[in-house]
Design a protein around this motif. Structure first.
Motif, short mmCIF file in Angstrom:
data_model
loop_
_atom_site.label_atom_id
_atom_site.label_comp_id
_atom_site.label_asym_id
_atom_site.label_seq_id
_atom_site.Cartn_x
_atom_site.Cartn_y
_atom_site.Cartn_z
N THR A 98 -26.42 -7.08 15.06
CA THR A 98 -26.82 -6.57 16.38
C THR A 98 -26.66 -7.62 17.48
OG1 THR A 98 -29.12 -7.29 16.05
CG2 THR A 98 -28.52 -5.08 15.27
N ASN A 99 -26.62 -8.90 17.07
CA ASN A 99 -26.53 -10.01 18.02
C ASN A 99 -27.66 -9.99 19.04
OD1 ASN A 99 -24.12 -11.15 16.95
ND2 ASN A 99 -22.93 -9.54 17.95
N ALA A 100 -28.82 -9.46 18.62
CA ALA A 100 -30.00 -9.49 19.49
C ALA A 100 -30.45 -10.94 19.65
CB ALA A 100 -31.11 -8.66 18.88
N ARG A 101 -30.69 -11.34 20.88
CA ARG A 101 -31.01 -12.73 21.16
C ARG A 101 -32.48 -13.01 20.89
NH1 ARG A 101 -28.19 -16.13 25.91
NH2 ARG A 101 -29.13 -18.15 25.48
N SER A 102 -32.75 -14.02 20.09
CA SER A 102 -34.13 -14.42 19.81
C SER A 102 -34.66 -15.26 20.96
CB SER A 102 -34.20 -15.24 18.52
OG SER A 102 -33.73 -14.50 17.41
N LYS A 103 -35.93 -15.09 21.25
CA LYS A 103 -36.55 -15.88 22.31
C LYS A 103 -36.87 -17.26 21.77
CE LYS A 103 -40.14 -15.71 25.85
NZ LYS A 103 -41.26 -14.95 26.43
N ARG A 104 -36.48 -18.28 22.51
CA ARG A 104 -36.74 -19.67 22.11
C ARG A 104 -37.76 -20.29 23.05
NH1 ARG A 104 -35.09 -18.90 17.20
NH2 ARG A 104 -32.85 -19.13 16.80
N PRO A 105 -38.62 -21.17 22.51
CA PRO A 105 -39.66 -21.78 23.35
C PRO A 105 -39.15 -23.02 24.10
CG PRO A 105 -39.94 -22.50 21.08
CD PRO A 105 -38.78 -21.53 21.08
N PHE A 106 -37.89 -23.01 24.47
CA PHE A 106 -37.33 -24.13 25.23
C PHE A 106 -36.17 -23.61 26.08
CE2 PHE A 106 -35.92 -24.37 20.74
CZ PHE A 106 -34.60 -23.99 20.87
N LYS A 107 -35.84 -24.34 27.12
CA LYS A 107 -34.71 -23.99 27.98
C LYS A 107 -33.44 -24.60 27.39
CE LYS A 107 -33.15 -23.88 32.75
NZ LYS A 107 -33.53 -24.09 34.16
N ILE A 108 -32.35 -23.85 27.44
CA ILE A 108 -31.09 -24.29 26.87
C ILE A 108 -30.08 -24.56 27.99
CG2 ILE A 108 -29.16 -23.65 25.37
CD1 ILE A 108 -31.19 -21.77 23.92
N LEU B 16 -28.57 -31.19 20.99
CA LEU B 16 -27.88 -30.53 19.88
C LEU B 16 -26.40 -30.77 20.06
CD1 LEU B 16 -28.23 -28.48 17.42
CD2 LEU B 16 -27.56 -26.72 19.06
N CYS B 17 -25.75 -31.35 19.05
CA CYS B 17 -24.36 -31.76 19.21
C CYS B 17 -23.54 -31.33 18.00
CB CYS B 17 -24.29 -33.28 19.37
SG CYS B 17 -22.62 -33.95 19.40
N GLY B 18 -22.39 -30.72 18.26
CA GLY B 18 -21.53 -30.40 17.13
C GLY B 18 -20.52 -29.33 17.48
N GLY B 19 -19.52 -29.18 16.62
CA GLY B 19 -18.46 -28.25 16.91
C GLY B 19 -18.47 -26.99 16.08
N SER B 20 -19.50 -26.80 15.26
CA SER B 20 -19.56 -25.57 14.45
C SER B 20 -20.21 -24.47 15.29
CB SER B 20 -20.36 -25.82 13.16
OG SER B 20 -19.71 -26.80 12.37
N GLY B 21 -19.37 -23.62 15.87
CA GLY B 21 -19.85 -22.64 16.84
C GLY B 21 -20.95 -21.75 16.33
N LEU B 22 -20.84 -21.29 15.09
CA LEU B 22 -21.86 -20.41 14.53
C LEU B 22 -23.20 -21.12 14.48
CD1 LEU B 22 -22.83 -17.85 13.07
CD2 LEU B 22 -22.05 -18.89 10.93
N TYR B 23 -23.20 -22.40 14.12
CA TYR B 23 -24.46 -23.14 13.99
C TYR B 23 -25.11 -23.37 15.35
CZ TYR B 23 -23.71 -23.96 9.02
OH TYR B 23 -23.57 -23.78 7.67
N VAL B 24 -24.30 -23.65 16.35
CA VAL B 24 -24.83 -23.78 17.71
C VAL B 24 -25.43 -22.44 18.15
CG1 VAL B 24 -24.23 -24.19 20.13
CG2 VAL B 24 -23.22 -25.62 18.34
N GLN B 25 -24.72 -21.36 17.88
CA GLN B 25 -25.19 -20.03 18.26
C GLN B 25 -26.50 -19.68 17.59
OE1 GLN B 25 -22.31 -16.65 18.50
NE2 GLN B 25 -23.60 -15.72 16.94
N LEU B 26 -26.66 -20.05 16.32
CA LEU B 26 -27.88 -19.74 15.59
C LEU B 26 -29.09 -20.43 16.22
CD1 LEU B 26 -26.64 -19.93 11.90
CD2 LEU B 26 -27.42 -17.90 13.11
N VAL B 27 -28.93 -21.68 16.63
CA VAL B 27 -30.04 -22.40 17.26
C VAL B 27 -30.38 -21.79 18.61
CG1 VAL B 27 -30.80 -24.61 18.21
CG2 VAL B 27 -29.58 -24.54 16.03
N CYS B 28 -29.35 -21.43 19.36
CA CYS B 28 -29.59 -20.92 20.72
C CYS B 28 -30.03 -19.46 20.74
CB CYS B 28 -28.31 -21.07 21.55
SG CYS B 28 -27.81 -22.78 21.84
N ASN B 29 -29.43 -18.64 19.89
CA ASN B 29 -29.64 -17.19 19.98
C ASN B 29 -30.37 -16.57 18.80
OD1 ASN B 29 -28.13 -17.49 22.28
ND2 ASN B 29 -26.26 -16.63 21.42
#
Length: 283
Positions: free
Chosen positions: A162-172, A79-92
């Protein structure tokens, strides 16, 4: 770096750049070149038109689907890019907020077009002073969304986040590239010159009928619309693009430096980055 890593791990790249989606915006978004796109498969670049209605929530869904398909064949995805919100959405993940209300959004857009961004700022200040104090007040799209959520839910936007972190089925594993501030600013100035020489003014001219769309309210395009309107000279517009790009880079720096999970490297540290990623996946 993303391309080199994708080739090393025999995988593909998912873009987290909030402007490189758009087919009509090529020069001003500094997309990967045709040769670079040919070196590694990229997702979510040139996938939309500026006329398409697209949201951060849809990006989260689309990016996760791309990653799921990549993992069906290989063990890594980039995952590559500088849009912080978009990176956060994928990770969290994202908070569950009210759906968009087209009628309300239209009213707020009219308010912005007729009375300017200050009218949106004042409206948000009345609805949610806490969120007002910590958001980018120069982003009309985000302002409209925050106001819309407040008015639709009857609650403060800050209360719903709430910024509750979603569980992802992969390691980040998070890797950041850093360089001396002056070197970054020099590279920004050089990149702006390349964009201008490659025909950015003509690209912006071709997008004049779409200038009111959110996708085009961005650095490189806004300043040249001002030039086309005769409000500034071309050298003044170029100077503004450089300055606003440096300002954006500083905001990116501030955003990502808050993330303590990011390991920082210099661009020359390719081997060290490969080692860091490889060790992280076997722990």
């Amino acid at each position: 770096m993303a391309i080199k890593l994708a080739k090393h791990f025999h995988t593909e790249i998912v873009s987290a750049d909030s402007r490189q989606f758009f087919r009509e915006m090529n020069i001003g978004t500094a997309k990967p070149t045709a040769d670079e796109l040919g070196e590694a498969k990229h997702h979510l670049i040139n996938s939309l038109s500026v006329f398409d209605d697209y949201s951060a929530g849809r990006f989260e869904t689309d990016a996760l689907e791309c990653i799921r398909k990549i993992f069906a064949n290989v063990d890594y995805a980039i995952l590559c890019g500088g849009s912080g919100l978009y990176v956060q959405l994928v990770c969290n993940g994202s908070d569950k907020l009210p759906a968009r209300n087209p009628e309300l959004r239209s009213q707020l857009t009219i308010l912005f077009n007729e009375q300017g961004i200050q009218a949106l700022q004042e409206k948000l200040l009345n609805l949610d002073p806490e969120f007002y104090s910590r958001m980018d007040l120069n982003n009309p799209h985000r302002l409209i969304r925050a106001i819309e959520v407040c008015m639709e839910s009857g609650k403060k936007y800050s209360e719903l986040r709430t910024n509750a972190r979603s569980k992802r089925p992969f390691k980040i594993i998070k890797v950041g590239l850093e360089e001396e501030r002056e070197m970054i600013y020099q590279k920004i100035d050089e990149r702006v010159d390349v964009m201008i020489n490659n025909g950015l003014p003509d690209e912006v001219q071709s997008l004049l009928p779409a200038r009111g769309l959110n996708a085009l309210r961005t650095v490189g395009y806004s300043e040249l619309f001002e030039f086309i309107d005769g409000k500034v000279s071309l050298p003044e517009a170029v100077s503004l693009i450089r300055q606003h790009s440096r300002n954006y880079a500083k905001r990116q720096w501030t955003w990502f430096k808050k993330d303590k999970e990011i390991a920082w490297f210099r661009p020359k540290d390719y081997e060290a980055i490969v080692e860091y990623i490889s060790k992280g996946t076997v722990q």
